[in-house]
Enzyme design. Structure first.
Site, PDB file in Angstrom:
ATOM      1  N   GLY A 209      -4.993  12.358  -1.936  1.00  0.00           N
ATOM      2  CA  GLY A 209      -3.999  11.984  -2.943  1.00  0.00           C
ATOM      3  C   GLY A 209      -3.783  10.496  -2.971  1.00  0.00           C
ATOM      4  N   ASN A 210      -2.735  10.064  -3.667  1.00  0.00           N
ATOM      5  CA  ASN A 210      -2.396   8.639  -3.701  1.00  0.00           C
ATOM      6  C   ASN A 210      -0.875   8.501  -3.675  1.00  0.00           C
ATOM      7  OD1 ASN A 210      -1.337   8.438  -6.555  1.00  0.00           O
ATOM      8  ND2 ASN A 210      -3.378   9.272  -6.939  1.00  0.00           N
ATOM      9  N   ARG A 211      -0.393   7.276  -3.712  1.00  0.00           N
ATOM     10  CA  ARG A 211       1.035   7.037  -3.454  1.00  0.00           C
ATOM     11  C   ARG A 211       1.915   7.074  -4.708  1.00  0.00           C
ATOM     12  NH1 ARG A 211       0.704   1.545  -1.333  1.00  0.00           N
ATOM     13  NH2 ARG A 211       2.924   1.583  -1.814  1.00  0.00           N
ATOM     14  N   SER A 212       1.396   7.530  -5.825  1.00  0.00           N
ATOM     15  CA  SER A 212       2.235   7.529  -7.030  1.00  0.00           C
ATOM     16  C   SER A 212       3.422   8.486  -6.880  1.00  0.00           C
ATOM     17  CB  SER A 212       1.401   7.942  -8.254  1.00  0.00           C
ATOM     18  OG  SER A 212       2.253   8.170  -9.354  1.00  0.00           O
TER      19      SER A 212
END
Ligand code: PMT
Length: 410
Positions: A209-212
């Protein structure tokens, strides 16, 4: 910002949820509104007028006849200067009076006399709400253009669970914002927003995933809704609550987001692609949890679809969306990389953010963005709250939309 400087008449009627109107008054004041409170006699049994007067810094209106002497606070003066009238909570009794055009107290008289939009937030016992008389009255009011928010389902004061709870104060504020923006610059325009960070599963319990956080995208959703647009949100997982007054579809992966965007495109006038979409996903997804071993674990990744590039291709044939706004999350060469994405994805505008700054980009409440257009124009904005960034973007895009239409009609 839409509530800033707006004159709100807050009506409070006599139900146990009246105590929540205190928080509502406080939140309206914090949002910059000028709040005149009108309480029915029954409401004063539940909360003290002094509490509301202290919060709003304005006299609370209670009695129609006594106040007729004060020219500034008559039902006519209050009804004429209101930008919006909110009644929260509104009881079955007041709903019935409004449906029948009664004007037997200051609140009902003010509403009968007003041309301002009226937003009602019902709260009552579940059986009173379900009663055919109340249901018919609510329908009558909706047909006459009253805005209704709630009630919610949940635990009621009686201890029973059912429909009749006052909706959350945040939701009433959002409904008020939407009501105020109903004649905004994007009335009738269909806006699609993507938000959040996609998750690409590795096994049943892990993902890439990512940090959004979804904050930037959700702020765009609120700003578009408050500009009068019909908004659809395709959201990857976030911890944010569902925005009021928009159609929302939840997705997890880049492929799911791509599918939902494709479905929505023929009905989309303006697309804001604020989601942080994974460019790669695990090539292979384990069906049971991966066990740790002594050896290194190597992951093989495969490309996900580039949603904006595929939208650019469809635009050629469909002519939709009319405007496409992309974002660029960069750690280096902000302008150069964003310009390259603007051209490759054939965007009308790209909003570039440096995601290495601690006060900008992912997760935080603020953002510092640079806007780039295909004609080479570059506009650098200072550090702003994401809500303000979104409102400014919407203002600019509404102007671009109008220009496009003027060109089309010329
Ligand atoms: O959610 P927050 O915590 O508030 O953070 C906001 C944000 C940093 C996520 C947001 O402001 C932002 O920059 N969003 C875009 C993030 C991103 O994926 O940027 P990118 O440079 O990798 O992609 C460029 C554009 O192509 C983006 O509009 C993206 O949505 C789109 N894209 C990317 C990959 C892909 N496979 N398909 C796409 O359509």
């Amino acid at each position: 910002m839409i509530l800033e400087g707006k004159r709100v008449v807050l009506g409070i009627t006599g139900g146990i949820a009246a105590y929540k109107a205190v928080d509502l008054a406080s939140k309206l004041i914090q949002a910059g509104a000028i709040v005149d409170v009108i309480m029915t006699e029954a409401a004063t049994r539940f909360v003290a007028p002094l509490t509301l007067q202290t919060l709003t810094h304005r006299p609370v209106s209670l009695d129609m006849f006594r106040l007729l002497e004060e020219t500034d606070m008559t039902h006519i003066a209050l009804s004429e200067r209101a930008d919006v009238i909110i009644v929260a909570p509104v009881t079955a009794n007041t709903i019935a009076k409004l449906a029948h055009g009664l004007a037997d107290n200051l609140l009902t008289a003010t509403i009968l006399a007003t041309r301002a939009p009226v937003l009602l937030a019902p709260a009552m016992n579940a059986d009173m709400y379900a009663n055919p008389a109340t249901q018919a009255n609510v329908r009558t009011l909706k047909d006459r253009g009253f805005f209704i928010v709630g009630p919610a389902h949940g635990r009621l004061a009686s201890g029973r669970v059912g429909w009749g709870r006052l909706v959350a104060v945040g939701q009433i504020i959002e409904a008020a914002r939407q009501t105020l923006g109903r004649e905004g610059p994007l009335v009738g325009v269909r806006v699609l927003v993507t938000a959040g960070g996609t998750q690409e599963p590795l096994d049943p319990v892990r993902h890439l995933g990512n940090r959004s956080s979804g904050r930037m995208g959700y702020a765009l959703v609120a700003a578009a809704r408050d500009s009068g647009a019909d908004v659809r949100l395709v959201s990857a997982p976030t911890a944010l609550s569902e925005p009021y007054g928009v159609e929302m579809v939840r997705v997890r992966t880049a492929e799911e987001m791509h599918r939902e965007v494709k479905v929505a495109i023929p009905q989309t006038d303006i697309l804001f692609m604020a989601a942080a979409v994974a460019d790669y996903r695990p090539a292979w997804r384990a069906t049971s949890k991966l066990k740790k071993g002594e050896a290194e674990l190597k992951l093989s990744l495969t490309r996900t679809p580039d949603i904006l590039e595929s939208v650019a291709m469809e635009r050629g044939t469909l002519g939709k969306p009319g405007l496409v706004v992309g974002f660029a999350a960069e750690t280096d060469d902000l302008i150069k990389n964003a310009q390259e994405k603007l051209a490759r994805k054939r965007l009308d505008l790209i909003v570039a953010n440096d995601v290495t700054a601690p006060d900008s980009g992912f997760e935080v409440e603020t953002n510092r963005v640079v806007l780039i257009k295909p004609d080479g124009a570059i506009d650098r904005w200072p550090l702003l709250d994401k809500a303000e960034v979104a409102e400014r973007i919407l203002k600019l895009v509404a102007e671009m939309w109008e220009e496009k239409h003027d060109e089309g009609n010329a």
